[in-house]
Design a protein around this motif. Structure first.
Motif, mmCIF file in Angstrom:
data_model
loop_
_atom_site.group_PDB
_atom_site.id
_atom_site.type_symbol
_atom_site.label_atom_id
_atom_site.label_comp_id
_atom_site.label_asym_id
_atom_site.label_seq_id
_atom_site.Cartn_x
_atom_site.Cartn_y
_atom_site.Cartn_z
ATOM 1 N N THR A 127 6.518 -21.014 -20.570
ATOM 2 C CA THR A 127 6.630 -21.932 -21.906
ATOM 3 C C THR A 127 7.596 -22.636 -22.535
ATOM 4 O OG1 THR A 127 4.358 -20.676 -22.216
ATOM 5 C CG2 THR A 127 5.061 -22.246 -23.839
ATOM 6 N N ARG A 128 7.824 -23.802 -22.736
ATOM 7 C CA ARG A 128 9.042 -24.353 -23.028
ATOM 8 C C ARG A 128 8.868 -24.023 -24.655
ATOM 9 N NH1 ARG A 128 12.148 -28.858 -22.281
ATOM 10 N NH2 ARG A 128 14.055 -29.088 -23.724
ATOM 11 N N LEU A 129 10.050 -23.634 -25.383
ATOM 12 C CA LEU A 129 10.167 -23.453 -26.508
ATOM 13 C C LEU A 129 11.138 -24.446 -27.352
ATOM 14 C CD1 LEU A 129 10.853 -19.370 -26.747
ATOM 15 C CD2 LEU A 129 8.656 -20.706 -27.134
ATOM 16 N N HIS A 130 10.937 -24.513 -28.692
ATOM 17 C CA HIS A 130 11.830 -25.213 -29.464
ATOM 18 C C HIS A 130 13.225 -24.720 -29.368
ATOM 19 C CE1 HIS A 130 8.656 -28.191 -30.589
ATOM 20 N NE2 HIS A 130 7.851 -27.117 -30.947
ATOM 21 N N GLY A 131 14.027 -25.114 -28.749
ATOM 22 C CA GLY A 131 15.472 -24.483 -28.856
ATOM 23 C C GLY A 131 16.490 -25.541 -29.652
ATOM 24 N N GLY A 132 17.699 -25.445 -29.045
ATOM 25 C CA GLY A 132 18.910 -26.034 -29.837
ATOM 26 C C GLY A 132 18.710 -27.572 -29.224
ATOM 27 N N ASP A 133 19.493 -28.555 -29.712
ATOM 28 C CA ASP A 133 19.599 -29.870 -28.961
ATOM 29 C C ASP A 133 20.344 -29.823 -27.738
ATOM 30 O OD1 ASP A 133 18.317 -31.507 -31.138
ATOM 31 O OD2 ASP A 133 19.444 -30.211 -32.191
ATOM 32 N N LEU A 134 21.065 -28.647 -27.395
ATOM 33 C CA LEU A 134 22.107 -28.610 -26.294
ATOM 34 C C LEU A 134 21.537 -27.854 -25.235
ATOM 35 C CD1 LEU A 134 25.222 -28.249 -28.811
ATOM 36 C CD2 LEU A 134 24.235 -30.235 -27.857
ATOM 37 N N TYR A 135 20.515 -27.328 -25.179
ATOM 38 C CA TYR A 135 20.145 -26.657 -24.160
ATOM 39 C C TYR A 135 18.660 -26.405 -24.059
ATOM 40 C CZ TYR A 135 20.124 -23.648 -28.092
ATOM 41 O OH TYR A 135 19.776 -22.928 -29.166
ATOM 42 N N GLU A 136 17.920 -25.767 -23.008
ATOM 43 C CA GLU A 136 16.672 -25.742 -22.825
ATOM 44 C C GLU A 136 16.465 -24.145 -23.000
ATOM 45 O OE1 GLU A 136 14.719 -27.263 -19.458
ATOM 46 O OE2 GLU A 136 15.355 -29.227 -19.782
ATOM 47 N N VAL A 137 15.259 -23.874 -23.535
ATOM 48 C CA VAL A 137 14.828 -22.289 -23.842
ATOM 49 C C VAL A 137 13.379 -22.404 -23.225
ATOM 50 C CG1 VAL A 137 14.500 -20.391 -25.641
ATOM 51 C CG2 VAL A 137 16.161 -22.418 -25.865
ATOM 52 N N HIS A 138 13.153 -21.326 -22.597
ATOM 53 C CA HIS A 138 11.785 -21.129 -22.250
ATOM 54 C C HIS A 138 11.176 -19.679 -22.455
ATOM 55 C CE1 HIS A 138 11.450 -24.826 -19.629
ATOM 56 N NE2 HIS A 138 12.587 -24.755 -19.770
ATOM 57 N N PHE A 139 10.122 -19.367 -22.834
ATOM 58 C CA PHE A 139 9.475 -17.904 -22.937
ATOM 59 C C PHE A 139 8.975 -17.763 -21.418
ATOM 60 C CE2 PHE A 139 6.277 -14.995 -24.272
ATOM 61 C CZ PHE A 139 6.915 -14.273 -25.250
ATOM 62 N N LEU A 140 9.248 -16.553 -20.939
ATOM 63 C CA LEU A 140 8.913 -16.204 -19.660
ATOM 64 C C LEU A 140 7.692 -15.133 -19.854
ATOM 65 C CD1 LEU A 140 12.192 -15.713 -17.946
ATOM 66 C CD2 LEU A 140 10.983 -18.018 -18.186
ATOM 67 N N HIS A 141 6.590 -15.251 -18.932
ATOM 68 C CA HIS A 141 5.587 -14.024 -19.091
ATOM 69 C C HIS A 141 5.787 -13.691 -17.456
ATOM 70 C CE1 HIS A 141 3.361 -15.900 -22.330
ATOM 71 N NE2 HIS A 141 4.043 -17.151 -22.039
ATOM 72 N N LEU A 142 5.887 -12.224 -17.489
ATOM 73 C CA LEU A 142 6.108 -11.659 -16.362
ATOM 74 C C LEU A 142 4.918 -10.717 -15.790
ATOM 75 C CD1 LEU A 142 9.677 -9.777 -17.558
ATOM 76 C CD2 LEU A 142 8.978 -12.171 -16.572
ATOM 77 N N ALA A 143 4.986 -10.554 -14.558
ATOM 78 C CA ALA A 143 3.695 -9.851 -13.881
ATOM 79 C C ALA A 143 3.501 -8.618 -14.442
ATOM 80 C CB ALA A 143 4.386 -9.669 -12.098
#
Length: 267
Positions: A20-36
């Motif tokens: 799931t894409r999260l609201h992060g900084g303007d200079l990188y991407e942040v994702h929330f990971l759901h693991l098995a």
């Protein structure tokens, strides 16, 4: 090129079932990971993943809360997901206590073992034993050629007076380096983590000034911090100029008014 789930799974040793894409900084991407396994993690992509991992480790080693590093790969940082319900708003006193502990970790000199950057804005962390010179040369005068000529001229005039305006050798405290409320996680009256650091060693007032740039911490914060130096308010605009200049260089003329106001306040 492998996808983010594949790269993360390789580092974590288990399958990523959803991101799931999260609201992060303007200079990188942040994702929330759901693991098995049902566990979760946070993935940050960017060219300075390994450097940030070392900074997070330094913050934790100082006894301040920060996410554990779960894995580091080329341009990828995996960290634990921490609880956050409103940042520092309900935990100002604890944030004061946390910062006091962070700032008690003293380095051998000002600076950091490696340079850093906010996106295209370089952060020169070359070591120095004289704080006014470090702040003048590695912060106020950094990237001068990218600024409007009038602002550059005023910065040069201010930098020439740093020896009169800043203490020569304050304690070289461990700084978060980008301490605004969005980089502070909190829940239930306590700080759960400091994130997105740009660490180096310097005058503790740098973090305090940054924290007050876009909003003022209340009395509970200062009670938790339990320390302040004479003339803190007089030095604050000098220290706030660095993040304001970074914003001007990154995001454009909308921040010029802030820079000019701080230059006036800095005299």
């Amino acid at each position: 090129m492998n996808s983010l789930p594949q790269r993360a799974a390789s580092l974590l040793g288990e399958r990523v079932v959803r991101t799931t894409r999260l609201h992060g900084g303007d200079l990188y991407e942040v994702h929330f990971l759901h693991l098995a396994s049902g566990a979760t993690a946070v993935a940050k992509t960017g060219p300075r993943a390994a450097a940030e991992a070392r900074m997070l480790a330094a913050i934790r080693d100082a006894g301040a809360p920060a996410p554990r590093v779960l894995g580091v790969g080329p341009d990828l940082l995996l960290i634990e997901a921490l609880e956050d319900r409103g940042g520092p708003a309900s935990a100002w006193r604890d944030l004061g206590r946390v910062l006091r502990k962070l700032h008690a970790r003293i380095g051998p000199h000002y600076g950091w073992p490696e340079d850093h950057a906010f996106g295209p804005v370089a952060i020169d962390n070359q070591p120095s034993d004289h704080w006014p010179s470090f702040w003048a040369e590695h912060r106020l005068l950094s990237g001068l050629e990218e600024l409007p000529a009038e602002i550059a001229r005023r910065l040069e005039a201010l930098a020439a007076r740093m020896g009169e305006r800043l203490p020569a050798r304050p304690a070289a405290s461990l700084l978060h380096g980008d301490l605004w409320s969005g980089n502070v996680l909190g829940a239930s009256g306590r700080i759960t983590g400091l994130i997105d650091p740009a660490c180096y060693h310097g005058h503790a007032e740098v973090d305090l000034a940054m924290l007050a740039l876009f909003g003022a911490p209340g009395d509970a914060f200062w009670e938790g911090y339990a320390a302040s130096e004479p003339d803190l308010a007089r030095r604050r605009p000098i220290y706030q100029l660095w993040p304001a200049l970074v914003h001007l260089r990154l995001f454009g003329s909308g921040y010029r008014g802030l820079v000019e106001r701080l230059l006036r306040e800095a005299g």
